[in-house]
Design a protein around this motif. Structure first.
Motif, PDB file in Angstrom:
ATOM      1  N   HIS A   1      -1.004   5.053   6.026  1.00  8.22           N
ATOM      2  CA  HIS A   1      -1.095   6.478   5.696  1.00  8.22           C
ATOM      3  C   HIS A   1      -0.499   7.347   6.800  1.00  8.22           C
ATOM      4  CE1 HIS A   1      -3.253   6.830   1.911  1.00  8.22           C
ATOM      5  NE2 HIS A   1      -3.888   5.726   2.254  1.00  8.22           N
TER       6      HIS A   1
ATOM      7  N   HIS B   1       0.356   4.090  -3.380  1.00  4.88           N
ATOM      8  CA  HIS B   1       0.945   5.303  -2.798  1.00  4.88           C
ATOM      9  C   HIS B   1       2.467   5.278  -2.880  1.00  4.88           C
ATOM     10  CE1 HIS B   1      -2.926   6.586  -1.292  1.00  4.88           C
ATOM     11  NE2 HIS B   1      -3.106   5.395  -0.765  1.00  4.88           N
TER      12      HIS B   1
ATOM     13  N   SER C   1       6.253   7.975  -1.831  1.00  2.00           N
ATOM     14  CA  SER C   1       6.838   9.078  -1.069  1.00  2.00           C
ATOM     15  C   SER C   1       8.172   9.450  -1.702  1.00  2.00           C
ATOM     16  CB  SER C   1       7.029   8.695   0.402  1.00  2.00           C
ATOM     17  OG  SER C   1       7.903   7.578   0.523  1.00  2.00           O
TER      18      SER C   1
ATOM     19  N   ASP D   1      -7.501   6.008   6.088  1.00  2.00           N
ATOM     20  CA  ASP D   1      -6.633   7.179   6.160  1.00  2.00           C
ATOM     21  C   ASP D   1      -7.069   8.048   7.333  1.00  2.00           C
ATOM     22  OD1 ASP D   1      -4.746   9.096   5.489  1.00  2.00           O
ATOM     23  OD2 ASP D   1      -5.803   9.836   3.726  1.00  2.00           O
TER      24      ASP D   1
ATOM     25  N   THR E   1       0.796  -1.231   0.000  1.00  3.34           N
ATOM     26  CA  THR E   1       0.000   0.000   0.000  1.00  3.34           C
ATOM     27  C   THR E   1       0.828   1.280   0.000  1.00  3.34           C
ATOM     28  OG1 THR E   1      -1.679  -1.229   1.237  1.00  3.34           O
ATOM     29  CG2 THR E   1      -1.957   1.152   1.100  1.00  3.34           C
ATOM     30  N   ASN E   2       1.875   1.360   0.788  1.00  5.61           N
ATOM     31  CA  ASN E   2       2.660   2.584   0.852  1.00  5.61           C
ATOM     32  C   ASN E   2       4.102   2.235   1.163  1.00  5.61           C
ATOM     33  OD1 ASN E   2       3.239   5.334   0.814  1.00  5.61           O
ATOM     34  ND2 ASN E   2       1.583   5.902   2.202  1.00  5.61           N
TER      35      ASN E   2
END
Length: 524
Positions: free
Chosen positions: A186, A508, A510, A242, A139-140
């Motif tokens: 998140h 997602h 970063s 989130d 997911t992230n």
């Protein structure tokens, strides 16, 4: 009751689609190869001052040796790293070697049930009472405290080598998490925590749903050490993906859903397929103080407060801030939660039958408990992003993935910039053959980062930076890294970096100003 959907219009004229369904579907193919190469096929020029690493996460494996998974959210996590330095860029991707991934690749078949409907072969008898869930780490992805962590909200993170993306194993964050304990996907970086003399801190949560749900807040210092941890019970079943933060609060939207575990227990459906949206019930907004105050006299100020607003469903928040006794939250809201139908093919999504996500602003008066809502953007949109210095602070600009057309529901093919102060919109579109991912805002000035972390000091204008997004080109069946000037989004991209392959639609990512690129074998 007021609806979150305002753009439904009756028409006898079929709309002209900005996308080709068959082309869109080709983005849902597994990428089974792992690459490592310098990107040489470039249109435009990579800004020489763009320095650091863009990490992206998403389901890269959508079948297990030909056995299709039921929903992309059940796919094994694959990390992409694009490292920028001196006008050059290097690409690397690797699958997260979770226990389940290794076992299924070795067995050559599906061994685990998925949250969103993937079942083991053999029908309901083979799946009944098997409650194991594979930590898919899809997911992230976050670099914090010297660790690169792949996140999946139902379990603990996996730690990776930031240079090679090698999986180092599960990470309990130095004992903060118990084995199997959830850690959400998140997290927010507060650029200037007022409990820590203005130092940055990482804020995240875990949730334990049930008849009564428990939300636990975590805050970590830049070295990855736990600063604060406190749990709060909220009534009812909570399905929360989130959250948002301000300097003093963490805000959660408790969507009006219910969960019937029996079909999951008896092997009939996945857990996500057992969730039902209840439009007759309100959405509850849970506001939890971030401060931990030991004095009994102030204990009431530490309790979670619950406010109610009209029924709707929220996956993602753009940002939140405090203003004159109010908490303000900008969120992408849906009129309802689309049901995850058993045995349905996600590649055959009927976009016209679904309510689009739209950007709304909520104002919570902490004294009167009144909640006001205002539509900020009616265009179908998702994956909102703001300048990292504005996390938890009042912002002017929001960047989002969006549909090409101003009305209706459709795949995300554009990036939209919204000026909250003036109402101006700027749009860059990759239609008809391009499909965008979440836009990541990177400040232009290196001074926007201190010691590799977002600074609370706004250096230059709030939109002075680049937007990085991964775009799938259905015509070429490959993906591009697109660099956009956030100040002039409606102009041509600064650069398009053509990859040698496609990357399946992801979730997602970063950016860190740290540059990670080990010696390349250029096997692409």
């Amino acid at each position: 009751m007021q609806s979150f959907q305002l753009n439904e219009r009756a028409s006898t004229v079929p709309p002209v689609l900005s996308y080709d369904r068959k082309g869109w579907q080709t983005g849902y193919r597994s990428l089974k190869e792992e690459f490592d190469y310098w990107i040489d096929d470039i249109e435009g020029e990579i800004p020489p001052e763009l320095h650091g690493t863009l990490f992206r996460n998403g389901p890269g494996m959508l079948d297990v040796h030909g056995q299709q998974i039921q929903h992309p959210f059940d796919g094994d996590g694959m990390i992409c790293a694009i490292a920028f330095d001196h006008g050059r860029a290097h690409f690397r991707n690797r699958f997260v070697r979770t226990e389940g991934y290794v076992a299924e690749q070795s067995a050559g078949r599906i061994l685990y049930r998925g949250v969103f409907g993937t079942q083991k072969p053999g029908g309901w008898l083979a799946n009944a009472f098997d409650l194991r869930l594979k930590n898919i780490a899809n997911t992230n992805i976050l670099y914090w405290g010297g660790k690169l962590l792949a996140l999946w909200e139902a379990a603990e993170p996996h730690r990776l080598d930031p240079a090679t993306l090698e999986t180092l194993g599960l990470d309990q964050l130095e004992g903060v998490l118990q084995p199997g304990e959830a850690f959400a996907a998140h997290p927010w970086i507060d650029p200037a925590c007022n409990q820590d003399d203005g130092a940055p801190c990482l804020v995240n949560f875990s949730i334990k749903p049930g008849l009564s749900s428990t939300i636990t807040l975590f805050e970590f210092n830049p070295e990855g050490k736990l600063l604060r941890k406190h749990a709060h019970a909220v009534p009812g079943f909570a399905f929360i993906h989130d959250f948002a933060i301000t300097p003093n609060y963490a805000i959660f939207f408790q969507n009006p859903v219910s969960f019937n575990p029996l079909p999951f227990l008896f092997g009939k459906r996945g857990a996500g397929e057992c969730i039902t949206f209840n439009p007759e019930k309100p959405t509850q907004i849970v506001v939890i103080p971030r401060h931990t105050e030991p004095h009994t006299a102030k204990r009431d100020k530490l309790k979670a407060r619950i406010f109610e607003t009209h029924a709707g469903f929220v996956f993602h928040h753009a940002n939140a801030f405090e203003q004159e006794g109010e908490v303000v939250i900008d969120s992408v809201c849906y009129g309802s939660l689309p049901a995850v139908e058993a045995e349905a093919d996600f590649r055959e999504t009927d976009f016209d039958a679904l309510a689009p996500g739209q950007l709304w602003r909520f104002r919570i008066n902490l004294q009167t408990q009144a909640v006001q809502q205002e539509l900020l953007e009616s265009r179908c949109c998702e994956f909102p992003y703001v300048h990292p210095a504005k996390a938890g602070r009042s912002h002017r600009y929001i960047f989002m993935g969006a549909a090409h057309a101003p009305e209706g529901n459709a795949p995300l093919q554009a990036i939209v910039k919204i000026d909250i102060e003036t109402g101006e919109r700027q749009l860059w579109s990759a239609a008809p053959q391009g499909y965008v991912s979440e836009p990541i805002f990177v400040p232009r000035s290196s001074s926007a980062f201190k010691n590799g972390l977002p600074s609370a000091e706004l250096v230059g204008a709030e939109d002075d930076g680049w937007l990085l997004t991964l775009v799938y080109d259905a015509a070429q069946e490959r993906s591009d890294i697109v660099i956009l000037d956030a100040r002039a989004l409606d102009q041509e991209p600064v650069a398009r970096l053509h990859l040698k392959h496609h990357v399946p639609y992801g979730l997602h990512g970063s950016f860190t100003p740290h540059y990670f690129e080990s010696e390349s074998t250029d096997n692409g």
